[in-house]
Design an enzyme around this catalytic site. Structure first.
Site, PDB file in Angstrom:
ATOM      1  N   ARG A  98       0.842  -1.187   0.000  1.00 49.19           N
ATOM      2  CA  ARG A  98       0.000   0.000   0.000  1.00 49.19           C
ATOM      3  C   ARG A  98       0.879   1.240   0.000  1.00 49.19           C
ATOM      4  O   ARG A  98       1.701   1.419   0.898  1.00 49.19           O
ATOM      5  CB  ARG A  98      -0.879  -0.041   1.248  1.00 49.19           C
ATOM      6  CG  ARG A  98      -2.037   0.885   1.194  1.00 49.19           C
ATOM      7  CD  ARG A  98      -3.032   0.547   2.257  1.00 49.19           C
ATOM      8  NE  ARG A  98      -2.467   0.385   3.590  1.00 49.19           N
ATOM      9  CZ  ARG A  98      -3.151   0.541   4.705  1.00 49.19           C
ATOM     10  NH1 ARG A  98      -4.419   0.838   4.640  1.00 49.19           N
ATOM     11  NH2 ARG A  98      -2.591   0.395   5.873  1.00 49.19           N
ATOM     12  N   THR A 102      -0.966   7.544  -0.958  1.00 50.26           N
ATOM     13  CA  THR A 102      -2.260   7.446  -1.654  1.00 50.26           C
ATOM     14  C   THR A 102      -3.139   6.347  -1.071  1.00 50.26           C
ATOM     15  O   THR A 102      -4.340   6.318  -1.345  1.00 50.26           O
ATOM     16  CB  THR A 102      -2.035   7.135  -3.143  1.00 50.26           C
ATOM     17  OG1 THR A 102      -1.416   5.827  -3.234  1.00 50.26           O
ATOM     18  CG2 THR A 102      -1.134   8.156  -3.803  1.00 50.26           C
ATOM     19  N   ASP A 194      -0.408  -3.540  12.904  1.00 56.04           N
ATOM     20  CA  ASP A 194       0.090  -3.997  11.598  1.00 56.04           C
ATOM     21  C   ASP A 194       0.256  -5.508  11.640  1.00 56.04           C
ATOM     22  O   ASP A 194       1.154  -6.027  12.317  1.00 56.04           O
ATOM     23  CB  ASP A 194       1.419  -3.311  11.273  1.00 56.04           C
ATOM     24  CG  ASP A 194       1.881  -3.623   9.849  1.00 56.04           C
ATOM     25  OD1 ASP A 194       2.048  -4.815   9.519  1.00 56.04           O
ATOM     26  OD2 ASP A 194       2.043  -2.679   9.061  1.00 56.04           O
ATOM     27  N   ASP A 197       3.762  -6.897  10.513  1.00 52.51           N
ATOM     28  CA  ASP A 197       4.824  -6.614  11.487  1.00 52.51           C
ATOM     29  C   ASP A 197       4.684  -7.506  12.715  1.00 52.51           C
ATOM     30  O   ASP A 197       5.687  -8.017  13.242  1.00 52.51           O
ATOM     31  CB  ASP A 197       4.782  -5.142  11.914  1.00 52.51           C
ATOM     32  CG  ASP A 197       5.507  -4.244  10.933  1.00 52.51           C
ATOM     33  OD1 ASP A 197       6.222  -4.769  10.058  1.00 52.51           O
ATOM     34  OD2 ASP A 197       5.351  -3.014  11.027  1.00 52.51           O
TER      35      ASP A 197
HETATM   36  N1  URA Z   1      -3.064  -3.510   7.491  1.00 48.58           N
HETATM   37  C1  URA Z   1      -2.737  -3.857   8.764  1.00 48.58           C
HETATM   38  O1  URA Z   1      -1.797  -4.621   8.980  1.00 48.58           O
HETATM   39  N2  URA Z   1      -3.461  -3.350   9.772  1.00 48.58           N
HETATM   40  C2  URA Z   1      -4.502  -2.526   9.570  1.00 48.58           C
HETATM   41  O2  URA Z   1      -5.150  -2.103  10.519  1.00 48.58           O
HETATM   42  C3  URA Z   1      -4.829  -2.170   8.234  1.00 48.58           C
HETATM   43  C4  URA Z   1      -4.094  -2.675   7.214  1.00 48.58           C
END
Ligand code: URA
Length: 203
Positions: A98, A102, A194, A197
């Site tokens: 992502r 944007t 995330d 992560d």
């Molecule tokens: N990707 C993630 O890892 N966490 C989110 O909250 C949104 C997208």
């Protein structure tokens, strides 16, 4: 949404910021198996006669072979658990990240099984956030001929669901829960942070 005590308890482990990477990984793998089981509820089966040690009876086999397509990177965290349940499944990969400004998806890797057109395809990403990556990924799968696609995620939020359903109304969404909102960085709130992560310990 899958309303089940095992799903809710695994999701709670994932949400808890104190969960260590090991706990997070195991919970995501277990939850993925439960979500797969729910997704498979709608799959077609074909009858198969079998001989038990006592007599013959009718059983079933899955009508279509299964293809898992994790969206890199976090989708990989859902794959191990699912492969325990369906070890004969084939696995495709889609690399989408992502753009931080944007929030639009950028494709950087694509490798899909040739047989995807006749398969039951499960697109895997723990988080259905804006829905842009999911929509883009489904478009790629359809361009390769996929016809039966389910999107399996851990958490979804209303904007993501609306985006995916408006672009691809034929794609069923299986999720453990629907959270109320997205923050300005595109994270689901309250969410779990995330997912990539936390799964890979890179946070
Ligand atoms: N990707 C993630 O890892 N966490 C989110 O909250 C949104 C997208």
């Amino acid at each position: 949404m899958v309303d089940h005590p095992l799903v809710a308890s695994r999701l709670t482990l994932l949400r808890n910021q104190k969960s260590a990477a090991e706990t997070f990984r195991r919970a995501l793998q277990e939850l993925s198996i439960l979500l797969l089981t729910e997704g498979a509820r709608s799959w077609d089966t074909s009858p198969l006669d079998v001989e038990t040690p006592l007599r013959s009876c009718q059983g079933v086999v899955l009508s279509q072979h299964v293809v898992f397509v994790p969206i890199l990177r976090a989708g990989l965290g859902m794959l191990d658990g699912m492969l325990h349940l369906i070890p004969e499944a084939r696995v495709g990969h889609l690399g989408l990240y992502r753009d931080e400004l944007t929030l639009r998806p950028v494709i950087y890797y694509q490798r899909l099984p040739a047989s995807i057109a006749s398969a039951q395809v499960l697109l895997l990403d723990p988080m259905l956030a804006t829905g842009n990556s999911a929509s883009q990924a489904v478009t790629i799968l359809k361009e390769k001929g996929a016809q039966n696609i389910q999107f399996i995620c851990v958490l979804a939020c209303p904007p993501g669901i609306e985006q995916l359903q408006s672009q691809h109304p034929d794609v069923a969404i299986v999720t453990a829960a629907i959270d109320p909102e997205l923050n300005q960085f595109g994270y689901i709130v309250p969410g779990l942070g995330d997912a990539g992560d936390r799964y890979f310990g890179t946070g």
